[in-house]
Scaffold this motif. Structure first.
Motif, PDB file in Angstrom:
ATOM      1  N   ILE A 125       0.838  -1.203   0.000  1.00  0.00           N
ATOM      2  CA  ILE A 125       0.000   0.000   0.000  1.00  0.00           C
ATOM      3  C   ILE A 125       0.875   1.256   0.000  1.00  0.00           C
ATOM      4  O   ILE A 125       1.747   1.421   0.850  1.00  0.00           O
ATOM      5  CB  ILE A 125      -0.943   0.027   1.212  1.00  0.00           C
ATOM      6  N   GLU A 126       0.633   2.127  -0.958  1.00  0.00           N
ATOM      7  CA  GLU A 126       1.362   3.394  -1.061  1.00  0.00           C
ATOM      8  C   GLU A 126       0.466   4.597  -0.788  1.00  0.00           C
ATOM      9  O   GLU A 126       0.948   5.666  -0.410  1.00  0.00           O
ATOM     10  CB  GLU A 126       1.961   3.537  -2.470  1.00  0.00           C
ATOM     11  N   LYS A 127      -0.832   4.406  -0.974  1.00  0.00           N
ATOM     12  CA  LYS A 127      -1.750   5.539  -0.852  1.00  0.00           C
ATOM     13  C   LYS A 127      -3.110   5.050  -0.372  1.00  0.00           C
ATOM     14  O   LYS A 127      -3.559   3.959  -0.732  1.00  0.00           O
ATOM     15  CB  LYS A 127      -1.885   6.234  -2.215  1.00  0.00           C
ATOM     16  N   LEU A 128      -3.757   5.852   0.462  1.00  0.00           N
ATOM     17  CA  LEU A 128      -5.116   5.569   0.918  1.00  0.00           C
ATOM     18  C   LEU A 128      -6.054   6.644   0.385  1.00  0.00           C
ATOM     19  O   LEU A 128      -5.680   7.824   0.303  1.00  0.00           O
ATOM     20  CB  LEU A 128      -5.187   5.559   2.454  1.00  0.00           C
ATOM     21  N   LYS A 129      -7.239   6.223   0.024  1.00  0.00           N
ATOM     22  CA  LYS A 129      -8.297   7.176  -0.313  1.00  0.00           C
ATOM     23  C   LYS A 129      -9.453   6.949   0.650  1.00  0.00           C
ATOM     24  O   LYS A 129      -9.961   5.825   0.762  1.00  0.00           O
ATOM     25  CB  LYS A 129      -8.770   6.994  -1.759  1.00  0.00           C
ATOM     26  N   PHE A 130      -9.835   8.003   1.338  1.00  0.00           N
ATOM     27  CA  PHE A 130     -10.974   7.941   2.247  1.00  0.00           C
ATOM     28  C   PHE A 130     -12.171   8.628   1.587  1.00  0.00           C
ATOM     29  O   PHE A 130     -12.007   9.600   0.827  1.00  0.00           O
ATOM     30  CB  PHE A 130     -10.650   8.639   3.568  1.00  0.00           C
ATOM     31  N   TYR A 131     -13.362   8.118   1.925  1.00  0.00           N
ATOM     32  CA  TYR A 131     -14.569   8.664   1.326  1.00  0.00           C
ATOM     33  C   TYR A 131     -15.636   8.907   2.384  1.00  0.00           C
ATOM     34  O   TYR A 131     -15.747   8.153   3.364  1.00  0.00           O
ATOM     35  CB  TYR A 131     -15.149   7.695   0.281  1.00  0.00           C
ATOM     36  N   LEU A 132     -16.401   9.965   2.160  1.00  0.00           N
ATOM     37  CA  LEU A 132     -17.664  10.173   2.878  1.00  0.00           C
ATOM     38  C   LEU A 132     -18.748   9.977   1.839  1.00  0.00           C
ATOM     39  O   LEU A 132     -18.775  10.673   0.815  1.00  0.00           O
ATOM     40  CB  LEU A 132     -17.748  11.575   3.476  1.00  0.00           C
ATOM     41  N   ILE A 133     -19.639   9.025   2.085  1.00  0.00           N
ATOM     42  CA  ILE A 133     -20.628   8.643   1.075  1.00  0.00           C
ATOM     43  C   ILE A 133     -22.040   8.637   1.659  1.00  0.00           C
ATOM     44  O   ILE A 133     -22.261   8.190   2.788  1.00  0.00           O
ATOM     45  CB  ILE A 133     -20.308   7.246   0.499  1.00  0.00           C
ATOM     46  N   LYS A 134     -22.961   9.160   0.878  1.00  0.00           N
ATOM     47  CA  LYS A 134     -24.394   8.989   1.152  1.00  0.00           C
ATOM     48  C   LYS A 134     -25.056   8.597  -0.151  1.00  0.00           C
ATOM     49  O   LYS A 134     -24.913   9.284  -1.164  1.00  0.00           O
ATOM     50  CB  LYS A 134     -25.046  10.275   1.672  1.00  0.00           C
ATOM     51  N   TRP A 206     -12.987   3.439   2.528  1.00  0.00           N
ATOM     52  CA  TRP A 206     -11.584   3.618   2.151  1.00  0.00           C
ATOM     53  C   TRP A 206     -11.177   2.611   1.087  1.00  0.00           C
ATOM     54  O   TRP A 206     -11.796   1.561   0.929  1.00  0.00           O
ATOM     55  CB  TRP A 206     -10.661   3.502   3.369  1.00  0.00           C
ATOM     56  N   MET A 207     -10.138   2.964   0.357  1.00  0.00           N
ATOM     57  CA  MET A 207      -9.549   2.086  -0.644  1.00  0.00           C
ATOM     58  C   MET A 207      -8.037   2.231  -0.561  1.00  0.00           C
ATOM     59  O   MET A 207      -7.521   3.292  -0.192  1.00  0.00           O
ATOM     60  CB  MET A 207     -10.047   2.440  -2.050  1.00  0.00           C
ATOM     61  N   ALA A 208      -7.321   1.158  -0.911  1.00  0.00           N
ATOM     62  CA  ALA A 208      -5.859   1.159  -0.866  1.00  0.00           C
ATOM     63  C   ALA A 208      -5.303   1.045  -2.285  1.00  0.00           C
ATOM     64  O   ALA A 208      -5.854   0.318  -3.120  1.00  0.00           O
ATOM     65  CB  ALA A 208      -5.358   0.006  -0.005  1.00  0.00           C
ATOM     66  N   TYR A 209      -4.181   1.737  -2.538  1.00  0.00           N
ATOM     67  CA  TYR A 209      -3.560   1.745  -3.864  1.00  0.00           C
ATOM     68  C   TYR A 209      -2.066   1.418  -3.746  1.00  0.00           C
ATOM     69  O   TYR A 209      -1.404   1.797  -2.775  1.00  0.00           O
ATOM     70  CB  TYR A 209      -3.712   3.127  -4.519  1.00  0.00           C
ATOM     71  N   ASP A 210      -1.541   0.704  -4.749  1.00  0.00           N
ATOM     72  CA  ASP A 210      -0.103   0.454  -4.775  1.00  0.00           C
ATOM     73  C   ASP A 210       0.593   1.597  -5.517  1.00  0.00           C
ATOM     74  O   ASP A 210      -0.043   2.578  -5.929  1.00  0.00           O
ATOM     75  CB  ASP A 210       0.207  -0.902  -5.404  1.00  0.00           C
ATOM     76  N   PHE A 212       1.679   1.761  -8.397  1.00  0.00           N
ATOM     77  CA  PHE A 212       1.269   1.883  -9.794  1.00  0.00           C
ATOM     78  C   PHE A 212      -0.100   2.557  -9.926  1.00  0.00           C
ATOM     79  O   PHE A 212      -0.590   2.754 -11.027  1.00  0.00           O
ATOM     80  CB  PHE A 212       1.204   0.499 -10.460  1.00  0.00           C
ATOM     81  N   GLY A 213      -0.710   2.864  -8.790  1.00  0.00           N
ATOM     82  CA  GLY A 213      -2.038   3.461  -8.811  1.00  0.00           C
ATOM     83  C   GLY A 213      -3.149   2.436  -8.944  1.00  0.00           C
ATOM     84  O   GLY A 213      -4.297   2.784  -9.231  1.00  0.00           O
ATOM     85  N   LYS A 214      -2.807   1.162  -8.728  1.00  0.00           N
ATOM     86  CA  LYS A 214      -3.791   0.091  -8.845  1.00  0.00           C
ATOM     87  C   LYS A 214      -4.463  -0.160  -7.492  1.00  0.00           C
ATOM     88  O   LYS A 214      -3.805  -0.181  -6.451  1.00  0.00           O
ATOM     89  CB  LYS A 214      -3.106  -1.190  -9.323  1.00  0.00           C
ATOM     90  N   VAL A 215      -5.780  -0.366  -7.541  1.00  0.00           N
ATOM     91  CA  VAL A 215      -6.532  -0.650  -6.317  1.00  0.00           C
ATOM     92  C   VAL A 215      -6.168  -2.036  -5.799  1.00  0.00           C
ATOM     93  O   VAL A 215      -6.142  -3.011  -6.563  1.00  0.00           O
ATOM     94  CB  VAL A 215      -8.055  -0.585  -6.566  1.00  0.00           C
ATOM     95  N   LEU A 216      -5.884  -2.123  -4.516  1.00  0.00           N
ATOM     96  CA  LEU A 216      -5.495  -3.392  -3.917  1.00  0.00           C
ATOM     97  C   LEU A 216      -6.690  -4.084  -3.264  1.00  0.00           C
ATOM     98  O   LEU A 216      -7.561  -3.429  -2.690  1.00  0.00           O
ATOM     99  CB  LEU A 216      -4.416  -3.157  -2.861  1.00  0.00           C
ATOM    100  N   PRO A 217      -6.730  -5.404  -3.329  1.00  0.00           N
ATOM    101  CA  PRO A 217      -7.770  -6.160  -2.625  1.00  0.00           C
ATOM    102  C   PRO A 217      -7.488  -6.130  -1.126  1.00  0.00           C
ATOM    103  O   PRO A 217      -6.460  -5.608  -0.692  1.00  0.00           O
ATOM    104  CB  PRO A 217      -7.628  -7.568  -3.199  1.00  0.00           C
ATOM    105  N   PRO A 218      -8.370  -6.696  -0.301  1.00  0.00           N
ATOM    106  CA  PRO A 218      -8.128  -6.716   1.149  1.00  0.00           C
ATOM    107  C   PRO A 218      -6.774  -7.326   1.497  1.00  0.00           C
ATOM    108  O   PRO A 218      -6.375  -8.348   0.935  1.00  0.00           O
ATOM    109  CB  PRO A 218      -9.277  -7.581   1.678  1.00  0.00           C
ATOM    110  N   VAL A 219      -6.059  -6.660   2.388  1.00  0.00           N
ATOM    111  CA  VAL A 219      -4.749  -7.137   2.832  1.00  0.00           C
ATOM    112  C   VAL A 219      -4.927  -7.790   4.201  1.00  0.00           C
ATOM    113  O   VAL A 219      -5.295  -7.140   5.175  1.00  0.00           O
ATOM    114  CB  VAL A 219      -3.750  -5.967   2.939  1.00  0.00           C
ATOM    115  N   ASN A 220      -4.687  -9.094   4.250  1.00  0.00           N
ATOM    116  CA  ASN A 220      -4.971  -9.850   5.476  1.00  0.00           C
ATOM    117  C   ASN A 220      -4.259  -9.316   6.708  1.00  0.00           C
ATOM    118  O   ASN A 220      -4.789  -9.360   7.828  1.00  0.00           O
ATOM    119  CB  ASN A 220      -4.610 -11.324   5.277  1.00  0.00           C
ATOM    120  N   SER A 221      -3.050  -8.785   6.540  1.00  0.00           N
ATOM    121  CA  SER A 221      -2.272  -8.331   7.690  1.00  0.00           C
ATOM    122  C   SER A 221      -2.891  -7.121   8.382  1.00  0.00           C
ATOM    123  O   SER A 221      -2.508  -6.777   9.498  1.00  0.00           O
ATOM    124  CB  SER A 221      -0.837  -7.990   7.262  1.00  0.00           C
TER     125      SER A 221
END
Length: 248
Positions: A125-134, A206-210, A212-221
Motif C-alpha cells: 500500500i502506497e496511498k489511501l483514499k478515504f470517502y464520505l458517502i451517502k 476507504w480504498m488502498a492503492y499500490d 502503480f495506482g492500482k486498487v489493492l484487494p483486502p490485505v490480510n495483515s
C-alpha cells in the motif's frame, strides 16, 4: 432538633457530597501519560493476544484521548486507544490489526472525528483514499415526496515513512454531517427526534492503492482481533471500485 429536620440536613449533605465527588472526578486535569513499558504491560495484561513488544508512538488527539500504535512479537502492526476516565488512563480499545478506522472523541460532534491506521511497511500500500458517502434516496412522508441526492467526498493520503497515521476529519465532511443531521431532525422530528443516527445514512469508506495506482484487494495483515470500541471507535468500510462514481 426534630427527626424531620435532621433528615433534611443529612439529605442536603449527601447531595453536596455527591456533587463534590462528581466535580472532583470530572474537573481534574489528566495525569501524565504512562511510559511505553507501562503501556506494553497494561495492554498485554488486559488483552494477552496482543503480545506487544514495541510501542511505536503516543499521539494525543486532545488532552484526554491518545492513539497508541504498536508492533507485536509476531511483527503484527496494531492499534490501541486510551482515554482519561475516573482520574486514570484507561485502555478503551485495542486491535492486533491496523486497518483504517474512525474515532470520534466527543459524542455528537463530528468535528472531533479522526481517521487512524497502522499499516505494516511490507504491504504494497502506497496511498489511501478515504470517502464520505451517502447514497441517493427517495421516500414519501405524509404525502410529500423527498429526493435526497448522493454525496461522495474524497480525501487522499500518501503514506509516509511511518506505518501509522492520524488525520482529523476534513472540515467540509464534519460540516456536511452536522448539517444533514440537523436537516433530517427538523424535517421529520417525530421520526428522528434525538435518536437520529447519521451513520445509517452516511458512512466512511476507504480504498488502498499500490505505487502503480492500482486498487489493492483486502490485505490480510491489516485485520486482527481485539476488544473495546464503545468510545465511538468505528470500523470504516473497505470499498470496491464499482462503488465509487467517477466523473467523466
Amino acid at each position: 432538633m426534630s427527626k424531620k429536620k435532621l433528615l433534611v440536613i443529612i439529605s442536603v449533605l449527601a447531595i453536596l457530597l455527591v456533587i463534590s465527588l462528581i466535580y472532583w472526578i470530572t474537573s481534574t486535569n489528566p495525569g501524565s501519560f504512562p511510559h511505553k513499558q507501562e503501556l506494553i504491560k497494561e495492554i498485554n495484561h488486559i488483552f494477552p493476544q496482543a503480545n506487544v513488544k514495541e510501542i511505536q508512538d503516543t499521539i494525543a488527539l486532545d488532552e484526554k484521548h491518545v492513539f497508541v500504535p504498536f508492533i507485536s512479537e509476531e511483527n503484527k502492526y496494531g492499534v490501541s486507544h486510551w482515554v482519561w476516565k475516573k482520574r486514570e488512563w484507561e485502555l478503551a480499545s485495542v486491535n492486533t490489526g491496523g486497518e483504517p478506522h474512525s474515532w470520534r472523541i466527543e459524542d455528537g460532534d463530528y468535528s472531533t472525528t479522526h481517521l487512524v491506521w497502522n499499516i505494516a511497511p511490507e504491504t504494497p500500500i502506497e496511498k489511501l483514499k478515504f470517502y464520505l458517502i451517502k447514497d441517493r434516496s427517495f421516500h414519501i412522508t405524509e404525502g410529500i415526496d423527498y429526493y435526497d441526492p448522493g454525496v461522495q467526498l474524497e480525501e487522499i493520503v500518501e503514506l509516509s515513512e511511518t506505518s501509522y497515521g492520524v488525520i482529523p476529519l476534513p472540515d467540509r465532511w464534519s460540516s456536511i454531517l452536522a448539517s444533514y443531521t440537523k436537516l433530517e431532525t427538523a424535517r421529520q422530528p417525530d421520526v428522528f427526534s434525538n435518536s437520529f443516527n447519521i451513520e445509517y445514512y452516511m458512512y466512511f469508506g476507504w480504498m488502498a492503492y499500490d505505487h502503480f495506482g492500482k486498487v489493492l484487494p483486502p490485505v490480510n495483515s491489516l485485520y486482527g482481533s481485539g476488544f473495546g470500541g464503545d468510545e465511538h471507535i468505528e470500523h470504516i468500510r473497505l470499498l470496491d471500485e464499482l462503488e465509487i462514481e467517477t466523473v467523466e
